[in-house]
Design an enzyme around this catalytic site. Structure first.
Site, mmCIF file in Angstrom:
data_model
loop_
_atom_site.group_PDB
_atom_site.id
_atom_site.type_symbol
_atom_site.label_atom_id
_atom_site.label_comp_id
_atom_site.label_asym_id
_atom_site.label_seq_id
_atom_site.Cartn_x
_atom_site.Cartn_y
_atom_site.Cartn_z
ATOM 1 N N LYS A 55 0.833 -1.200 0.000
ATOM 2 C CA LYS A 55 0.000 0.000 0.000
ATOM 3 C C LYS A 55 0.871 1.256 0.000
ATOM 4 C CE LYS A 55 -3.861 -2.428 2.128
ATOM 5 N NZ LYS A 55 -4.660 -2.774 3.329
ATOM 6 N N GLN A 99 -4.573 -1.453 9.554
ATOM 7 C CA GLN A 99 -4.594 -2.784 8.961
ATOM 8 C C GLN A 99 -5.216 -3.791 9.925
ATOM 9 O OE1 GLN A 99 -3.765 -3.372 5.803
ATOM 10 N NE2 GLN A 99 -4.115 -5.558 5.905
ATOM 11 N N ASP A 122 -10.763 3.323 4.071
ATOM 12 C CA ASP A 122 -11.097 1.892 3.986
ATOM 13 C C ASP A 122 -12.616 1.691 3.872
ATOM 14 O OD1 ASP A 122 -9.279 -0.192 3.841
ATOM 15 O OD2 ASP A 122 -8.754 -0.105 5.969
HETATM 16 N N1 GUN Z 1 -7.182 -6.712 6.148
HETATM 17 C C1 GUN Z 1 -7.565 -7.439 5.068
HETATM 18 N N2 GUN Z 1 -8.074 -6.625 4.117
HETATM 19 C C2 GUN Z 1 -8.002 -5.378 4.612
HETATM 20 C C3 GUN Z 1 -8.363 -4.105 4.094
HETATM 21 O O1 GUN Z 1 -8.869 -3.947 2.983
HETATM 22 N N3 GUN Z 1 -8.127 -3.052 4.904
HETATM 23 C C4 GUN Z 1 -7.592 -3.184 6.136
HETATM 24 N N4 GUN Z 1 -7.415 -2.101 6.869
HETATM 25 N N5 GUN Z 1 -7.247 -4.339 6.644
HETATM 26 C C5 GUN Z 1 -7.450 -5.426 5.882
#
Ligand code: GUN
Length: 287
Positions: A55, A99, A122
């Site tokens: 990311k 995350q 998100d």
């Molecule tokens: N863990 C698995 N997929 C995601 C996501 O799209 N965003 C976040 N913050 N954590 C995740």
């Protein structure tokens, strides 16, 4: 044997969308606003470490500012909430991503609710989920949003079609169903307690598999010509990255299919960049 399905290439589509993000980001920078994303990782989950690195790298490649904040698994909920509060106030940060999963002693929903909805790139905050539900503007969760862009990219008309979503998570299944519904599809959500999954998927014009289980969807479960979107990320017995769909079999029946890797995965990050850019564009508009 029937003709193989056409691939919906998430890498190529991402390249195109990310170049549009880069163009818009540089226009914003010229106005003195550099879009900024804060990525917060708590603990040492190795898959999460790979995701957050990807990311941050994607932000750099598209000209977005990003900071990666890593904290030990022993971090308290209060300490994490204090960091979120500081990021909410930080004018250089337009998007905040925590995350998941978080360590068990931290209430993940409480942390998500602490993020300012204006920075909830998100799309996991209840206010973002509520906006999607009632059809108001708000951030859409990146993975289902990316799936919608993939359907757009093949010019697929959802109106009147039957879409079957396998999986009911807050991150993918539920928001996916709402997005498909908003485009006038008839939507069925299947899950682990569904009595006869095959009977449902055989009726589908579009299938989105988002379970996290290898081969949950096989060729005998797919109507000829259906469009199949594979959100799964699994390892097979040989350690190879695979989705939820038996790709070799299903690609002989479907009209279009997303590969794993190179399908939904890159699109999730692309939509995060789009959401972060749009968060910054809103700030630039009011300043
Ligand atoms: N863990 C698995 N997929 C995601 C996501 O799209 N965003 C976040 N913050 N954590 C995740």
């Amino acid at each position: 044997m029937s003709a193989a399905a056409q691939l919906i290439d998430g890498v190529a589509l991402s390249r195109q969308l990310r170049s549009e993000v880069a163009t818009r980001a540089s226009a914003l920078k010229a106005k003195g606003v550099t879009p900024g994303l804060a990525v917060v990782l708590v603990g040492e989950n190795s898959a999460s470490q790979v995701y957050v690195r990807n990311k941050v790298k994607a932000c750099q490649e598209s000209g977005l500012h990003s900071v990666l904040e890593q904290y030990p698994a022993t971090t308290s909920e209060d300490a994490l909430l204090a960091r979120i509060d500081a990021l909410n106030r930080d004018p250089a940060i337009h998007g905040i991503l925590v995350q998941l999963p978080l360590p068990a002693h931290i209430d993940a929903q409480k942390v998500i609710e602490a993020i300012s909805p204006a920075k909830d790139v998100d799309g996991f905050h209840v206010s973002s989920a509520g906006a999607l539900m009632v059809g108001q503007a708000g951030f859409w969760p990146c993975t289902p949003y990316g799936c919608m862009k993939m359907l757009d990219s093949i010019g697929y008309e959802l109106k009147g079609k039957h879409a079957v979503v396998i999986g009911r998570s807050n991150i993918v299944g539920k928001p996916m169903a709402l997005m498909l519904l908003q485009k006038n599809a008839t939507v069925t959500i299947c899950h682990s307690a569904t009595a006869d999954l095959k009977a449902m998927t055989l009726q589908a014009d579009v299938i989105v598999a988002a379970v996290g289980k290898l081969n949950i969807l096989t060729a005998d479960m797919v109507k000829p010509g259906a469009v199949v979107i594979d959100v799964g990320m699994n390892r097979n017995a040989q350690g190879k990255l695979c989705g939820d769909v038996d790709f070799d079999g299903v690609s002989q029946v479907a009209s279009h299919i997303t590969p794993v890797p190179g399908g939904v995965g890159p699109m999730t990050i692309t939509m995060l960049l789009v959401n972060t850019l749009e968060a910054a564009e809103k700030v630039a508009l009011v300043n």
